[in-house]
Each structure stands twice: as structure tokens, then as C-alpha cells.
Design a protein around this motif. Structure first.
Motif, PDB file in Angstrom:
ATOM      1  N   GLY A  42      49.980  67.821  61.339  1.00 30.39           N
ATOM      2  CA  GLY A  42      49.176  67.110  60.346  1.00 30.39           C
ATOM      3  C   GLY A  42      49.087  67.832  59.028  1.00 30.39           C
ATOM      4  O   GLY A  42      49.708  68.877  58.819  1.00 30.39           O
ATOM      5  N   SER A  43      48.286  67.242  58.138  1.00 33.13           N
ATOM      6  CA  SER A  43      48.045  67.802  56.810  1.00 33.13           C
ATOM      7  C   SER A  43      49.345  68.203  56.110  1.00 33.13           C
ATOM      8  O   SER A  43      49.478  69.345  55.645  1.00 33.13           O
ATOM      9  CB  SER A  43      47.102  69.016  56.909  1.00 33.13           C
ATOM     10  OG  SER A  43      45.939  68.693  57.633  1.00 33.13           O
ATOM     11  N   LEU A 169      53.363  58.719  58.426  1.00 28.48           N
ATOM     12  CA  LEU A 169      52.042  59.335  58.320  1.00 28.48           C
ATOM     13  C   LEU A 169      51.037  58.447  59.043  1.00 28.48           C
ATOM     14  O   LEU A 169      51.116  57.228  58.956  1.00 28.48           O
ATOM     15  CB  LEU A 169      51.678  59.415  56.829  1.00 28.48           C
ATOM     16  CG  LEU A 169      50.466  60.222  56.398  1.00 28.48           C
ATOM     17  CD1 LEU A 169      50.665  61.697  56.734  1.00 28.48           C
ATOM     18  CD2 LEU A 169      50.257  60.066  54.886  1.00 28.48           C
ATOM     19  N   LEU A 171      46.848  57.947  59.395  1.00 24.66           N
ATOM     20  CA  LEU A 171      45.533  58.329  58.886  1.00 24.66           C
ATOM     21  C   LEU A 171      44.497  57.969  59.949  1.00 24.66           C
ATOM     22  O   LEU A 171      44.309  56.782  60.258  1.00 24.66           O
ATOM     23  CB  LEU A 171      45.221  57.577  57.589  1.00 24.66           C
ATOM     24  CG  LEU A 171      46.304  57.632  56.514  1.00 24.66           C
ATOM     25  CD1 LEU A 171      45.940  56.725  55.334  1.00 24.66           C
ATOM     26  CD2 LEU A 171      46.512  59.064  56.030  1.00 24.66           C
ATOM     27  N   TRP A 223      49.537  63.609  61.117  1.00 22.28           N
ATOM     28  CA  TRP A 223      48.288  62.882  60.907  1.00 22.28           C
ATOM     29  C   TRP A 223      47.483  63.548  59.792  1.00 22.28           C
ATOM     30  O   TRP A 223      47.507  64.771  59.632  1.00 22.28           O
ATOM     31  CB  TRP A 223      47.409  62.927  62.171  1.00 22.28           C
ATOM     32  CG  TRP A 223      47.874  62.113  63.337  1.00 22.28           C
ATOM     33  CD1 TRP A 223      49.167  61.840  63.705  1.00 22.28           C
ATOM     34  CD2 TRP A 223      47.042  61.488  64.326  1.00 22.28           C
ATOM     35  NE1 TRP A 223      49.179  61.091  64.853  1.00 22.28           N
ATOM     36  CE2 TRP A 223      47.892  60.860  65.255  1.00 22.28           C
ATOM     37  CE3 TRP A 223      45.664  61.412  64.516  1.00 22.28           C
ATOM     38  CZ2 TRP A 223      47.398  60.150  66.358  1.00 22.28           C
ATOM     39  CZ3 TRP A 223      45.178  60.714  65.615  1.00 22.28           C
ATOM     40  CH2 TRP A 223      46.039  60.083  66.518  1.00 22.28           C
ATOM     41  N   VAL A 224      46.747  62.708  59.073  1.00 23.39           N
ATOM     42  CA  VAL A 224      45.668  63.184  58.212  1.00 23.39           C
ATOM     43  C   VAL A 224      44.385  62.671  58.849  1.00 23.39           C
ATOM     44  O   VAL A 224      44.283  61.475  59.157  1.00 23.39           O
ATOM     45  CB  VAL A 224      45.831  62.662  56.769  1.00 23.39           C
ATOM     46  CG1 VAL A 224      44.538  62.833  55.971  1.00 23.39           C
ATOM     47  CG2 VAL A 224      46.972  63.400  56.072  1.00 23.39           C
ATOM     48  N   VAL A 265      44.682  70.460  61.493  1.00 22.50           N
ATOM     49  CA  VAL A 265      44.249  70.733  60.118  1.00 22.50           C
ATOM     50  C   VAL A 265      44.487  72.213  59.827  1.00 22.50           C
ATOM     51  O   VAL A 265      44.595  73.024  60.755  1.00 22.50           O
ATOM     52  CB  VAL A 265      42.770  70.360  59.916  1.00 22.50           C
ATOM     53  CG1 VAL A 265      42.594  68.845  60.011  1.00 22.50           C
ATOM     54  CG2 VAL A 265      41.865  71.072  60.909  1.00 22.50           C
ATOM     55  N   TRP A 295      41.412  61.295  50.627  1.00 20.51           N
ATOM     56  CA  TRP A 295      40.612  61.011  51.807  1.00 20.51           C
ATOM     57  C   TRP A 295      39.245  61.691  51.678  1.00 20.51           C
ATOM     58  O   TRP A 295      39.125  62.754  51.091  1.00 20.51           O
ATOM     59  CB  TRP A 295      41.325  61.403  53.104  1.00 20.51           C
ATOM     60  CG  TRP A 295      41.810  62.813  53.198  1.00 20.51           C
ATOM     61  CD1 TRP A 295      41.179  63.854  53.777  1.00 20.51           C
ATOM     62  CD2 TRP A 295      43.078  63.329  52.726  1.00 20.51           C
ATOM     63  NE1 TRP A 295      41.948  64.991  53.698  1.00 20.51           N
ATOM     64  CE2 TRP A 295      43.117  64.700  53.071  1.00 20.51           C
ATOM     65  CE3 TRP A 295      44.179  62.767  52.073  1.00 20.51           C
ATOM     66  CZ2 TRP A 295      44.206  65.520  52.761  1.00 20.51           C
ATOM     67  CZ3 TRP A 295      45.255  63.593  51.759  1.00 20.51           C
ATOM     68  CH2 TRP A 295      45.275  64.940  52.105  1.00 20.51           C
TER      69      TRP A 295
END
Ligand code: FE
Ligand code: CA
Length: 521
Positions: A42-43, A169, A171, A223-224, A265, A295
Motif C-alpha cells: 500500500g501507500s 489501486l 481505496l 491499497w490506500v 502503511v 484522502w
């Protein structure tokens, strides 16, 4: 074969075999699947992405070394980055690896090994360079995966969409776990009571992360993630819990820590040693020149909901005449500092500005509304105070900022309300002739139950800016974004009680660049 070459060949063969022998020996000694909670990434940025895992099962050692590898190919023949990272007991043996120096806009494969076992491989992706012309972004939004309320067939569709087009991606917009003790009549159960301690939250994440369909969705793309209330406590606001318990900051600190331990994260996000365990989770990312994505954190900095009932905190459903506090201009859902940061972050240079946040932004009254513009709000109607309707002044500031800055291609993305809503956001929801400033897509839940469709149908008549409303199906939303248009596919499962359920399209919408109005596609 010359002796030297034969020796080298033998050595190579042994080298290839030894890790396998090593694995078999450990597998006999300890059959616990160490990667049973899956892996995740992620990120992303243009030169890095965070790789995550947590070692499962009982571990005596306070520290375990975890090997990680990133490859440019699925077979791991071209390793581009590798290393070791300690997994500490006081971080639940989780690791957050952030390799730098990756190429922009590239797919990569990654995997871990530790304690004689190797994880499955995951696929991930870096963002494009900030100045790159990008023809297309495929992304999805999802939220609210209450374990007891259903199985997660939606995640299978996210990975294996009929189009075959992979997501760049994903979210995730909140309610990754639910903190509650088990509800009756669930399709599966929360093993313990309500999560309130670090151990309780860790166990809850471990339960949710044991699901193979969720693991597959994590392994498919970066993922975010942002949180909503259920990662901590229903309807909490800032440092105030729903029950007004003075010990709430300690509970929040435990919940935030467990969230950090389980999300892909950056390591630097680790909660700070402050009451309530402060963490900065809001952010922004440019997907080349195509889109700016921001976000938001809708919980950590918010003012309490107004007009709570019965000596408690949390939400209520109120009429404005009974709750003048509703319109106090100082009240904020994001906190003033984050609000300013987000408003200033909108990009005039990108054709699309995506705002990922937790909940429905459109006004959504369940009683008829008679507008009184000079009052700065609505004189009538009935509103749920945990969402944006509980923070009308802050919403007005945002919509006004979108208008004044002439923000191109503003799209508000949300979740939380367990229903699909597609809407157009005007500076004044009571006046559809007022400037239209954004399109809104609020996704239904992955599994959490909702209110009856008949109630949504009745409310839709009172809120004409909401173009589509369906609370009767679970799922997620999938988007294809190009410089010319945003295409939205509302993916819903036929039966949320069935992990093997069919998944189909409830509706499709398109937003043409420069239009801001979602049209049925
Ligand atoms: Fe939810
Ligand atoms: Ca929520």
C-alpha cells in the motif's frame, strides 16, 4: 564436464535445494502457517510502495528476522530489491517494509520468508511519475466489511473482474473491522467480546485477515487505507467515545496501534506517544498528470456530533429546530487544520481531483426540506448527525472552496452508510441551480447490513440531487479513469451469505471531464 564446472554445478544444485530442506525441517517442527494472515502492499509513490505482513502463531522470540524480496517478474528471476526486517513482539510481529528506488508506473511482485516458511507472492504497483502523461487509472473503493454479516464475494470480483482489467489501486474507506461483540443471526461470529484492548483489537484484525478472499484482494494491488469509527468505537469523535468513558483515549490509542500494525502503511506513520495515540493518516498522491488523489481522516480531529441523546456521545437523528448547535460555524468534521490542508491541496493542473473520505457528503434528509438560505442551513428536514449532515458549516466551506478554486473534475468518494449513492454536489443542496462542484460516489458495504430499500426510496424523493440509492445490496465500486471520462461500475453480490456468490453490475455511470454530472451509462 571439467572438474571445476562440475563442482560449481553441484554447489548450485545444493544451494537451490538447501532452502527447501530448511523449510521441510521447520515445517515438521512447527506447522503453524506463519503467513496465515496474508500479505499486503500500500501507500504507493512513484519510487516506493509499502510491503506488509504479520507473522502468525505463537512466537517465543521478542524479535524475528523477516526476509523480503521485490521482483520485476512473477517468477522472481529478476530481484530488484531485497533485505531483512525485524518483526518485534511489541508490534505483534508485523513488518512494514518501504523499499525505495523502484521504477514509476511498474508492476512488481513481492514475498516474505521467516521461521523456515515463505509467504505467497503478492503483486503491487508504483504510482506514475508526477509529470507523466497517464492514459488510464483503474481503481476501486470499498468499506464496511462486518464479519458476522456476510462473506466477502465482493473481494473475489475485485481481483477477477470480468473485464480482466487489473486494479491499479484500491481505496479502503473505513470499517475494516467492527469492534462489537458478536451480533445474533450472523453468518459467522466474532470469537471474543467487544474489542477494547490492544490484545482484543489484534485478535479482531487476525480474525478478519484470516479470510482468503480479503487476502487475495490485498495481494492483487496496492491499497490506500483510511479508518472510520468501527476500527475503534461506534460513533466516536476525536478523543470522545460514544459512552463518554474517561478512559477512552487509552482505548483509542490501543485501536490506532493495532490498525497501524495491520495496515500496509509506512513505518513512519507509527502512532505517536500522545493521549489517544495520534497518527497522521490523511495524505495525497498524484497519479501522473491524470489525477490528484487526496484522502481524509474523518474521525481523529472531528468535533463531537451535536445534540447526542441520553447522556451519551455519538449520533442522533435530529430536526434543525431541535438542534441549533448543528449550524455552529466552528464545528468541523476534519478539524480545521486538516480541512485547510485538503482545501489547499486541490489541483488546478489535473483534470481530475479525487477526494477519498469516509461517508456520504450529499445532504440526505429523511423529511421534506424547506430551504432558508440566509440561515446558512435548512430550517426543516431530518438529519443523521454522524455524517456530513451533522457538520453543515464544514461541508459548506468545502463545497465553496471547490467552487472558488474552480477545482477541475472534483469527485467525492465515500462509504460508511452501507448503500450505493450516486449524486451531484452543488454549493447549495437546496438549490439545484447553484453551481455544481463535484460528482459523488458513495459505495455500499462489502458485507455490513443496511436499512430497508423502502426507506431509501422514500428519501430519494426528498433529495433530488441524489441520482441513485440502493441499500439492498452489498459490494464495492470500480472505476476506470481517463483524461476524458470517469466510468463507474457499481459491483454488487447476489447473496452476501455465500462466499461463492455471483457478482454483477447494479448500475453504471459516467462523468465526462468538465461536466461533473454522473450520467447513467
Ligand atoms: Fe460500516
Ligand atoms: Ca462507519
Amino acid at each position: 564436464m571439467p572438474a571445476l564446472n562440475r563442482r560449481r554445478a553441484l554447489r548450485q544444485m545444493l544451494a537451490a535445494t538447501l532452502p527447501l530442506l530448511h523449510f521441510v525441517r521447520h515445517a515438521r517442527a512447527d506447522d503453524t502457517p506463519r503467513f496465515g494472515l496474508g500479505i499486503a502492499s500500500g501507500s504507493p509513490t512513484a519510487d516506493s510502495v509499502v510491503l506488509w505482513t504479520r507473522l502468525a502463531g505463537p512466537i517465543e522470540a521478542p524479535e524475528v528476522s523477516v526476509r523480503w524480496e521485490v521482483a520485476a517478474d512473477e517468477a522472481f528471476t529478476r530481484i530488484v530489491a531485497q533485505g531483512s526486517e525485524p518483526a518485534h513482539a511489541d508490534e505483534a510481529h508485523s513488518v512494514h517494509v518501504q523499499p525505495r528506488g523502484l521504477q514509476p508506473a511498474r508492476w512488481y511482485w513481492y514475498r516474505f520468508s521467516a521461521l523456515g516458511q515463505r509467504s505467497a507472492a503478492g503483486r503491487t504497483r508504483t504510482a506514475p511519475a508526477a509529470d507523466a502523461a497517464v492514459p488510464r487509472l483503474d481503481f476501486a473503493i470499498a468499506s464496511c466489511q462486518r464479519w458476522e454479516h456476510g462473506h466477502w464475494a465482493a473481494w473475489r470480483d475485485a481481483v477477477q473482474h470480468p473485464s480482466g482489467q487489473p486494479l491499479d489501486l484500491l481505496l479502503f474507506l473505513g470499517d475494516y473491522i467492527y469492534e462489537y461483540a458478536s451480533a445474533p443471526f450472523g453468518v459467522r461470529t466474532h470469537a471474543q467480546g467487544a474489542a477494547t484492548t490492544l490484545e482484543g483489537y489484534r485478535a479482531r484484525y487476525a480474525l478478519y485477515k484470516s479470510d482468503p478472499l480479503l487476502q487475495a484482494a490485498h495481494a492483487a494491488c496496492p491499497w490506500v487505507v483510511i479508518w472510520d469509527d468501527h476500527e475503534v468505537d461506534n460513533d466516536y469523535a476525536g478523543l470522545q467515545g460514544q459512552g463518554l468513558d474517561p478512559a477512552f483515549p487509552a482505548r483509542r490509542a490501543a485501536a490506532y496501534r493495532a490498525w497501524w500494525e495491520h495496515m500496509p502503511v509506512p513505518p513512519a506513520l507509527r502512532p505517536r506517544d500522545e493521549p489517544g495515540g495520534a497518527m497522521t493518516i490523511h495524505g495525497r498522491l498524484d497519479w501522473g498528470r491524470l489525477a490528484r488523489l487526496q484522502w481524509a481522516d474523518g474521525r481523529q480531529y472531528r468535533d463531537p456530533q451535536p445534540c447526542s441523546r441520553g447522556g451519551r456521545g455519538g449520533s442522533a437523528t435530529v430536526r434543525p429546530s431541535d438542534c441549533p448547535e448543528l449550524f455552529e460555524p466552528a464545528r468541523s468534521l476534519w478539524g480545521r487544520a486538516q480541512e485547510r490542508w485538503l482545501h489547499e491541496g486541490f489541483s488546478p493542473a489535473h483534470p481530475w481531483n479525487l477526494l477519498a473520505q469516509t461517508t456520504l457528503m450529499s445532504r440526505f434528509s429523511t423529511e421534506a426540506v424547506v430551504p432558508v438560505p440566509e440561515a446558512g442551513g435548512h430550517a426543516t428536514g431530518r438529519y443523521w448527525t454522524d455524517g456530513w449532515d451533522g457538520y453543515p458549516a464544514a461541508r459548506r466551506r468545502l463545497l465553496q472552496a471547490l467552487h472558488e478554486r474552480q477545482v477541475p473534475g472534483a469527485v467525492v468518494l465515500g462509504g460508511d452508510v452501507h448503500a450505493n449513492y450516486v449524486a451531484e454536489l452543488h454549493t447549495d443542496a437546496d438549490d439545484l441551480r447553484s453551481p455544481r462542484v463535484a460528482a459523488e460516489f458513495c459505495s455500499t458495504s462489502i458485507s455490513s447490513r443496511s436499512w430497508p430499500q423502502s426507506a431509501v426510496d422514500a428519501a430519494l424523493k426528498l433529495n433530488p440531487h441524489v441520482l441513485h440509492g440502493r441499500s439492498d445490496q452489498r459490494g464495492y465500486m470500480r472505476f476506470a479513469l481517463t483524461p476524458a471520462r470517469l466510468e463507474a461500475d457499481l459491483r454488487t453480490v447476489a447473496d452476501a451469505r455465500d462466499a461463492g456468490s455471483a457478482v454483477g453490475s447494479q448500475a453504471r455511470f459516467v462523468v465526462e471531464a468538465g461536466q461533473g454530472r454522473p450520467l447513467p451509462a
